[in-house]
Design an enzyme around this catalytic site. Structure first.
Site, PDB file in Angstrom:
ATOM      1  CE  LYS A 127      24.819  45.922  35.621  1.00  0.00           C
ATOM      2  NZ  LYS A 127      25.067  45.239  36.820  1.00  0.00           N
ATOM      3  CG  ASN A 150      36.316  40.421  33.515  1.00  0.00           C
ATOM      4  OD1 ASN A 150      36.522  40.812  34.580  1.00  0.00           O
ATOM      5  ND2 ASN A 150      36.081  39.041  33.422  1.00  0.00           N
ATOM      6  CG  ASN A 184      33.845  39.463  41.217  1.00  0.00           C
ATOM      7  OD1 ASN A 184      35.128  39.311  41.026  1.00  0.00           O
ATOM      8  ND2 ASN A 184      32.962  40.158  40.342  1.00  0.00           N
ATOM      9  CB  CYS A 226      46.363  45.120  50.837  1.00  0.00           C
ATOM     10  SG  CYS A 226      46.991  43.634  50.709  1.00  0.00           S
ATOM     11  CB  CYS A 250      19.922  35.320  42.404  1.00  0.00           C
ATOM     12  SG  CYS A 250      18.434  35.780  43.008  1.00  0.00           S
ATOM     13  CB  CYS A 308      51.004  44.166  50.176  1.00  0.00           C
ATOM     14  SG  CYS A 308      50.452  44.560  51.744  1.00  0.00           S
TER      15      CYS A 308
END
Length: 404
Positions: A127, A150, A184, A226, A250, A308
């Protein structure tokens, strides 16, 4: 046996030759029939058909943006080049962004064709490679950097962290903004951890599995919540997302919802980068009722992300801007029973005579065009008395008229 191997090798050699001589456009690169334009050094506001920036520079003339060309100094990282991410990259490229850094490890498939941007001839390509080829043809002025891995793995997370920390327009400087366009929660948590650690502002975006709602969220570490401050159930319960997916099932996908979400994302990114308008902290979209909720999420003091918590303390320690409030002068009513402040005057109260205006001192040779006659109070009283004495009744006037 050796003869069969020789035949197979000959076939492979022919296929390699055919692949090398095939037009480059078949793999997403401009061919000779579609020559890309030359690079443009500076954006121009000249209104001609050959200027790709004239309509963008018109934002300056209309006082929307002070200096639009500053967009060339900005670097944006896009994580996820799918339905939302590819359209986001396309829009930013057409807007003339200085540098785009694309992250994705997936390939273009034919089942991606219901979304925008990619074409069937790019199936099988990564991609990021397919996107880079198309985007470079659309606007060769944009610097495009691709990373095909990834980001959620341990070794690749450090590479991702270094890239967004040092991959800005100026070497060694961080990117100006990170845009999350992943599908995800694991990747979202990785982006959240990286941006909290390096104190980078970023946008989170997403589209629901039923394809009829989407949202964007602007996250400023320490100032707003966050992604770990109010995590979804999948994240809070440490559920493996892979166990939720069923074979042959899907998520739904609509190019309309993804296009709208990408539009919201880029619009707010531009407002942030070029400092115009109001950037939405959270903006949702429900396609079924055309509902657009807006809100601001405050950070969670018990957030599980330790970075955070650090950013929250840093934000609280910053000096707050001093706002000078003007004290409103309360006007008390002249009468306690009169809330409108109307002053009541008795009928027998003497009327005050207006003070005559002072005659200005004139220079030599100058005179006023008009001088109001001075009226004394005695003259006014005599005039009123004379008028009263000369009053004649209506009957007397009628009698005088008849005798004429």
């Amino acid at each position: 046996m050796s003869h069969a191997i020789d035949e197979l090798q000959a076939i492979i050699a022919d296929l390699k030759t055919e692949l090398e001589t095939e037009p480059k456009s078949s793999v997403g690169v401009a061919s000779n029939s579609r020559l890309a334009r030359d690079r443009i050094d500076r954006m121009s506001a000249e209104v001609v058909d050959s200027n790709p920036y004239s309509r963008l520079m018109a934002l300056q003339r209309m006082n929307i943006v002070k200096d639009y060309e500053r967009i060339r100094d900005k670097a944006v990282a896009i994580v996820g080049v799918g339905g939302v991410g590819s359209v986001t990259a396309d829009m930013l490229t057409r807007c003339g962004i200085g540098k785009l850094i694309l992250f994705d490890y997936d390939k273009v498939e034919l089942d991606n064709m219901n979304r925008l941007f990619f074409t069937p001839d790019q199936a099988g390509l990564s991609k990021v490679a397919a996107a880079a080829a198309t985007l470079s043809f659309i606007n060769p002025d944009v610097e495009i950097e691709t990373h095909n891995y990834n980001i959620t793995t341990v070794e690749n997370f450090d590479r991702f962290l270094d890239t967004i920390s040092q991959g800005g327009r100026i070497a060694g400087q961080p990117v100006d903004l990170v845009l999350s366009c992943v599908d995800n929660f694991e990747a979202r948590m990785a982006i959240n951890a990286a941006c909290n650690e390096r104190n980078l502002n970023w946008f989170e975006s997403g589209v629901s599995e039923n394809a009829v709602s989407g949202h964007i969220q602007f996250i400023r570490p320490g100032d707003t919540a966050c992604f770990a401050c109010a995590p979804p159930l999948v994240v809070a319960e440490n559920i493996d997302e892979k166990t939720l997916k069923r074979e042959g099932v899907c998520a739904a996908s609509l190019p309309t919802t993804m296009g709208i979400t990408a539009g919201f994302l880029v619009q707010n990114a531009l407002k942030y980068l070029l400092n115009f308008g109001e950037v939405s902290d959270y903006l949702g979209y429900n396609a079924l009722s055309d509902f657009f909720p807006k809100m601001t999420l405050k950070p969670n003091p018990q957030c599980d992300d330790r970075n955070c918590i650090v950013r929250q303390k840093e934000f609280q320690a910053r000096p707050k801007p001093v706002v000078i409030e003007e004290k409103a002068v309360s006007e008390e009513p002249l009468h306690a029973t009169n809330e409108w402040g109307i002053e009541l005057v008795a009928e027998d109260a003497p009327q005050s005579n207006p003070t005559p205006a002072e005659t200005p001192v004139m220079g030599e040779g100058l005179r006023l065009a008009y001088e109001a006659p001075e009226k004394s109070s005695e003259t006014s009283e005599e005039t009123v008395t004379a008028a009263t004495a000369d009053e004649t009744s209506l009957e007397d006037l009628m009698a005088q008229m008849k005798s004429m």
